[in-house]
Design a protein around this motif. Structure first.
Motif, short mmCIF file in Angstrom:
data_model
loop_
_atom_site.label_atom_id
_atom_site.label_comp_id
_atom_site.label_asym_id
_atom_site.label_seq_id
_atom_site.Cartn_x
_atom_site.Cartn_y
_atom_site.Cartn_z
N GLN A 1 108.31 -52.36 -6.56
CA GLN A 1 107.24 -52.32 -5.56
C GLN A 1 106.50 -50.99 -5.56
O GLN A 1 105.44 -50.87 -4.97
CB GLN A 1 107.87 -52.50 -4.16
N ILE A 2 107.04 -49.99 -6.23
CA ILE A 2 106.51 -48.63 -6.15
C ILE A 2 105.38 -48.41 -7.15
O ILE A 2 105.57 -48.58 -8.35
CB ILE A 2 107.64 -47.59 -6.34
N VAL A 3 104.20 -48.02 -6.63
CA VAL A 3 103.05 -47.73 -7.48
C VAL A 3 102.76 -46.23 -7.54
O VAL A 3 102.10 -45.75 -8.46
CB VAL A 3 101.79 -48.49 -7.04
N LYS A 4 103.23 -45.50 -6.55
CA LYS A 4 103.04 -44.05 -6.51
C LYS A 4 104.37 -43.43 -6.10
O LYS A 4 104.94 -43.81 -5.08
CB LYS A 4 101.95 -43.68 -5.51
N LEU A 5 104.83 -42.48 -6.89
CA LEU A 5 106.14 -41.88 -6.64
C LEU A 5 106.03 -40.36 -6.67
O LEU A 5 105.51 -39.79 -7.64
CB LEU A 5 107.14 -42.36 -7.69
N SER A 6 106.50 -39.74 -5.61
CA SER A 6 106.55 -38.28 -5.54
C SER A 6 108.02 -37.88 -5.45
O SER A 6 108.72 -38.27 -4.52
CB SER A 6 105.81 -37.76 -4.31
N LEU B 1 105.55 -50.86 -12.18
CA LEU B 1 104.19 -50.83 -11.63
C LEU B 1 103.67 -49.42 -11.39
O LEU B 1 102.56 -49.24 -10.87
CB LEU B 1 104.14 -51.61 -10.32
N LEU B 2 104.43 -48.41 -11.75
CA LEU B 2 104.08 -47.03 -11.43
C LEU B 2 102.74 -46.63 -12.06
O LEU B 2 102.53 -46.76 -13.25
CB LEU B 2 105.19 -46.09 -11.92
N ARG B 3 101.84 -46.12 -11.20
CA ARG B 3 100.51 -45.68 -11.64
C ARG B 3 100.30 -44.19 -11.39
O ARG B 3 99.46 -43.58 -12.03
CB ARG B 3 99.44 -46.50 -10.93
N HIS B 4 101.04 -43.62 -10.46
CA HIS B 4 100.88 -42.21 -10.10
C HIS B 4 102.26 -41.58 -9.96
O HIS B 4 103.08 -42.07 -9.18
CB HIS B 4 100.12 -42.07 -8.78
#
Length: 185
Positions: A96-101, A121-124
């Motif tokens: 579910q994660i598209v942006k991960l910090s 799905l990671l984009r960022h």
């Protein structure tokens, strides 16, 4: 007034007037304006997609309930020192994660995590090494391709992290690259 605006337009107004990392707890206050605002704010998953695992478990659970199955923007402390959630929480929701910090002070824990977890799905991706006198920077010799689909990744921000150029050129669709070595030695 909110009841006279299409929900899609009102959602875009909320999202465009706030940056990506706006304070999610403000949404709780906005819910108190009126029953209409409460219904609107709780009914729009996009408003709840920024999940900080540094918050209380109760608040994160509340956010997840309202975010539903929308793509998530997650901020976590990989070391687990400043969070009540561990890596397992992120691993369970990785699809579910598209942006991960990722925040870290431990190079080994970070490398183990990014080399053993897949985010389809990671984009960022942001990796922020909280530098210390003992470890001013973290070295990543490669960003493991199994970690994410290199064709999907659009932005990469590395703070106090060293990564070889040969790794960066394997990311053909990267639109934004930020390398912050200001305090690195």
């Amino acid at each position: 007034m909110l009841d006279r605006v299409a929900p899609e337009v009102a959602t875009d107004i909320f999202l465009y007037t706030e940056d990506d990392d706006y304070n999610m707890t403000e949404l709780l206050g906005w819910r108190l304006v009126s029953p209409g605002w409460k219904s609107f704010i709780e009914g729009v998953p996009r408003l709840w997609r920024n999940i900080s695992l540094l918050k209380s478990p109760r608040f994160v659970k509340f956010q997840m309930k309202h975010a539903k199955s929308i793509g998530l923007n997650v901020c976590m402390d990989v070391d687990g020192r400043a969070t009540r959630y561990g890596q397992q929480w992120v691993v369970e929701r990785r699809k579910q994660i598209v942006k991960l910090s990722l925040l870290t002070m431990d190079e080994n824990i970070l490398l183990h995590f990014i080399h053993n977890t897949t985010f389809p799905l990671l984009r960022h991706l942001t990796i922020n090494a909280r530098a210390s006198a003992d470890l001013p920077t973290i070295n990543i010799n490669s960003l493991s391709i199994p970690t994410f689909d290199p064709l999907r990744l659009l932005s990469l921000h590395l703070s106090h992290v060293r990564c070889p150029f040969s790794t960066l050129i394997t990311l053909p669709n990267l639109l934004s690259l930020s390398l912050d070595y200001e305090r690195s030695r």
